[in-house]
Design a protein around this motif. Structure first.
Motif, PDB file in Angstrom:
ATOM      1  N   ASP A 134       0.857  -1.181   0.000  1.00 35.67           N
ATOM      2  CA  ASP A 134       0.000   0.000   0.000  1.00 35.67           C
ATOM      3  C   ASP A 134       0.892   1.230   0.000  1.00 35.67           C
ATOM      4  N   GLY A 136       0.180   4.201   0.788  1.00 38.86           N
ATOM      5  CA  GLY A 136      -0.167   5.159   1.823  1.00 38.86           C
ATOM      6  C   GLY A 136      -0.656   6.474   1.248  1.00 38.86           C
ATOM      7  N   ASP A 137      -0.932   7.406   2.136  1.00 40.11           N
ATOM      8  CA  ASP A 137      -1.364   8.735   1.714  1.00 40.11           C
ATOM      9  C   ASP A 137      -1.068   9.724   2.838  1.00 40.11           C
ATOM     10  N   ALA A 138      -1.687  10.885   2.804  1.00 37.32           N
ATOM     11  CA  ALA A 138      -1.398  11.924   3.787  1.00 37.32           C
ATOM     12  C   ALA A 138      -1.793  11.510   5.197  1.00 37.32           C
ATOM     13  N   HIS A 139      -2.680  10.522   5.342  1.00 30.10           N
ATOM     14  CA  HIS A 139      -3.226  10.176   6.652  1.00 30.10           C
ATOM     15  C   HIS A 139      -2.741   8.831   7.184  1.00 30.10           C
ATOM     16  N   ARG A 140      -2.060   8.065   6.368  1.00 27.48           N
ATOM     17  CA  ARG A 140      -1.597   6.755   6.822  1.00 27.48           C
ATOM     18  C   ARG A 140      -0.274   6.408   6.144  1.00 27.48           C
ATOM     19  N   ALA A 142       2.815   4.187   4.351  1.00 27.73           N
ATOM     20  CA  ALA A 142       2.921   3.112   3.374  1.00 27.73           C
ATOM     21  C   ALA A 142       3.077   1.798   4.127  1.00 27.73           C
ATOM     22  N   ARG A 282       3.836   8.228  -5.851  1.00 27.73           N
ATOM     23  CA  ARG A 282       2.421   8.109  -5.525  1.00 27.73           C
ATOM     24  C   ARG A 282       2.334   7.834  -4.047  1.00 27.73           C
ATOM     25  N   GLY A 283       1.456   8.545  -3.351  1.00 26.08           N
ATOM     26  CA  GLY A 283       1.371   8.387  -1.907  1.00 26.08           C
ATOM     27  C   GLY A 283       2.696   8.710  -1.257  1.00 26.08           C
ATOM     28  N   ARG A 284       3.215   7.775  -0.488  1.00 25.25           N
ATOM     29  CA  ARG A 284       4.478   7.962   0.242  1.00 25.25           C
ATOM     30  C   ARG A 284       5.636   7.230  -0.409  1.00 25.25           C
ATOM     31  N   GLU A 325       4.535  18.772   4.445  1.00 26.88           N
ATOM     32  CA  GLU A 325       3.799  17.583   4.034  1.00 26.88           C
ATOM     33  C   GLU A 325       4.640  16.774   3.048  1.00 26.88           C
ATOM     34  N   GLU A 327       3.861  14.379   0.552  1.00 28.81           N
ATOM     35  CA  GLU A 327       3.517  14.195  -0.862  1.00 28.81           C
ATOM     36  C   GLU A 327       3.878  15.400  -1.724  1.00 28.81           C
TER      37      GLU A 327
END
Length: 406
Positions: A134, A136-140, A142, A282-284, A325, A327
Motif C-alpha cells: 500500500d 499510503g497517503d497523507a493520513h496513513r 505506506a 504516488r502516496g508515500r 507535508e 507528498e
C-alpha cells in the motif's frame, strides 16, 4: 493502524540508486533500512561510467574522491569502423577541462563498496525480499510485506530496478519497459602485455565494441548487437559468441575478446522505459533509478541518473524536518527529475538508432556524418555533452569531504 515513526524510510533494492538514496537520506536525518532480495552484495556486474554530473552528487555524500581515485589515464578516445579506420576522436582531457572532472570508469562492485562503507552496519539487509502492499497517503503510512511481517513506513524509496514491482503497483496502466532491439555483452580482462588497446568505440552494421582502460592494468570490454531478445549463445559460451560476431574486426579487438574468461562475460538484453511515467511518486512512495526511468546504456548515464535522483530526493525531503507535508515534497522531486531523465533517455535512444543501422547506404551516410563531425574543434565536440554532464546538485547543498580518509 498505528502511524509509522516519524522520518522512517525503507529503501527497496541495494543497487547504486538505492544505496545512494540511503546514504543521502541518512545525512538528512532519516532512519533508513535497505532491503535487498539477493543473499549478499558479493561483487556482481561489470564496468560502469561515473561522469562529472554524478561525481558532483557523490561529493555531497563524501565518496566522490574515492571514486576519482579509480580514474585511469586515457588520452584520446576514438570512434572507428570495424576496419580500424578512425571516424572521430575526443580528448578525454577536454572533458576534464570543460567540466572539472573526468569520466571515471570502474567496476560496479567498487562503487557499491564505497557507498556501503559509508553506511552503518545493519542498514543494508540482504536476503530480505520486501513487497510494497500500500503506498499510503497523507493520513496513513505506506505498508510493506517483509519476511518479518508487515512494516509501516513514512517513506518508501522504490529502487527495485527495471522490472520494478513497485512501479507496477503504483502505475498499473503503464506499459512498462520495451525491448530496445539489442543485447549487450560486458566483461573485464587483464590488459594483455605488449598490446595497446584502442580507447573508444567501434561501430559496425547494427553492432559495436567498446574498450576502456581501467586502473590496475585492467580493461573494460563491452559490445552490443541488434538481435532478437532471449537468444543466448547456443552452447552457453558467450566469449565464443563475441568472437563469432566480432572476430573479423581490426586488431587487437579479437585478441582482447579472446582474453576474456567465458564465465565472466555477462550478456543482457536491453530494455528501456520508452513511455515516461506520469510521475515519480504516488502516496508515500518515490521511484528511483531504473524503476523510474530505465534507459539504454549508450550514453553511460544509467547509474549517473540514479545517483542524481538520490541527492535530489534527499534535498527536497529536507523540508520534512520542518513539518512539510510529504507528498508535495515528493511531487517536487518528480518535477525536477522527470524532464531531465526523459531528455537523457531520449538522447541515448537516438544514439542507439544510429548504431542499429544495417543497410549499407545508411551505414555509409552515418559514417560520413560522423567523420565530418570528427573534423570539428575538440571544444565543440566536448561541449555537445553539456546537456548530460554539465549538471550540478540543487543550490544550497554543500559538498561533504570523505568521512573515512578517502
Amino acid at each position: 493502524m498505528t502511524r509509522a515513526p516519524e522520518r522512517n524510510a525503507v529503501v527497496i533494492g541495494a543497487g547504486i540508486g538505492g544505496l545512494t538514496a540511503a546514504l543521502a537520506l541518512r545525512q538528512r536525518g532519516w532512519r533508513v533500512a535497505v532491503h535487498e532480495r539477493a543473499a549478499s552484495l558479493e561483487p556482481v556486474g561489470s564496468g560502469l561510467s561515473v561522469a562529472p554530473n554524478a561525481l558532483r552528487a557523490l561529493d555531497l555524500l563524501g565518496v566522490g574522491d574515492r571514486i576519482r581515485a579509480h580514474a585511469a589515464a586515457h588520452g584520446e578516445a576514438a570512434l572507428r569502423r570495424p576496419s580500424g579506420r578512425r571516424l572521430a576522436r575526443t580528448s578525454t582531457e577536454g572533458i576534464t577541462r570543460a567540466y572539472g572532472d573526468p569520466i571515471v570508469v570502474l567496476h560496479r562492485a567498487e562503487l557499491v563498496a564505497a557507498l556501503v562503507e559509508q553506511l552503518p552496519e545493519g542498514v543494508v539487509r540482504t536476503g530480505s525480499a520486501v513487497r510494497l502492499v500500500d503506498p499510503g497517503d497523507a493520513h496513513r503510512p505506506a505498508l510493506l510485506e517483509t519476511p518479518a511481517g508487515p512494516v509501516p513506513a513514512e517513506l518508501v524509496v522504490a529502487a527495485d530496478g527495471l522490472r520494478s514491482a513497485s512501479r507496477a503497483l503504483l502505475f498499473p496502466d503503464h506499459p512498462g519497459p520495451r525491448y530496445a532491439g539489442c543485447t549487450t555483452w560486458r566483461t573485464i580482462v587483464p590488459r594483455p602485455a605488449g598490446v595497446r588497446p584502442p580507447l573508444g568505440e567501434t561501430w559496425g552494421r547494427g553492432a559495436l565494441v567498446g574498450t576502456i582502460p581501467l586502473a590496475e592494468d585492467r580493461l573494460y570490454l563491452y559490445a552490443a548487437a541488434w538481435t532478437p531478445p532471449g537468444a543466448p549463445a547456443a552452447d552457453g559460451d558467450e566469449r565464443a559468441e563475441l568472437l563469432r560476431r566480432f572476430g573479423g574486426w581490426f586488431d587487437p579487438l579479437p585478441a582482447l575478446l579472446a582474453a576474456a574468461d567465458p564465465a565472466a562475460v555477462l550478456r543482457n538484453d536491453v530494455w528501456d522505459l520508452v513511455d515516461p511515467l506520469p510521475a515519480f511518486h504516488r502516496g508515500r512512495v518515490a521511484l528511483l533509478g531504473d524503476a523510474a526511468h530505465a534507459m539504454t546504456p549508450f550514453q553511460g548515464q544509467g547509474a549517473c541518473q540514479a545517483i542524481e535522483d538520490a541527492v535530489v530526493l534527499a534535498h527536497h525531503l529536507a523540508a520534512r524536518a520542518e513539518g512539510g507535508e510529504l507528498e508535495p515534497l515528493l511531487a517536487r522531486y518528480g518535477d525536477d527529475r522527470l524532464p531531465r531523465t526523459t531528455q537523457v533517455a531520449a538522447r541515448s535512444r537516438q544514439v542507439a538508432r544510429l548504431i542499429a543501422l544495417r543497410a549499407p547506404l545508411a551505414v555509409a551516410a552515418r559514417d560520413a556524418l560522423l567523420a565530418l563531425a570528427g573534423r570539428l574543434p575538440d571544444a565543440l565536440v566536448v561541449r555537445a555533452a553539456a546537456p548530460m554532464i554539465d549538471w550540478h546538485p540543487p543550490a544550497g547543498d554543500v559538498a561533504m569531504r570523505p568521512a573515512r580518509g578517502f
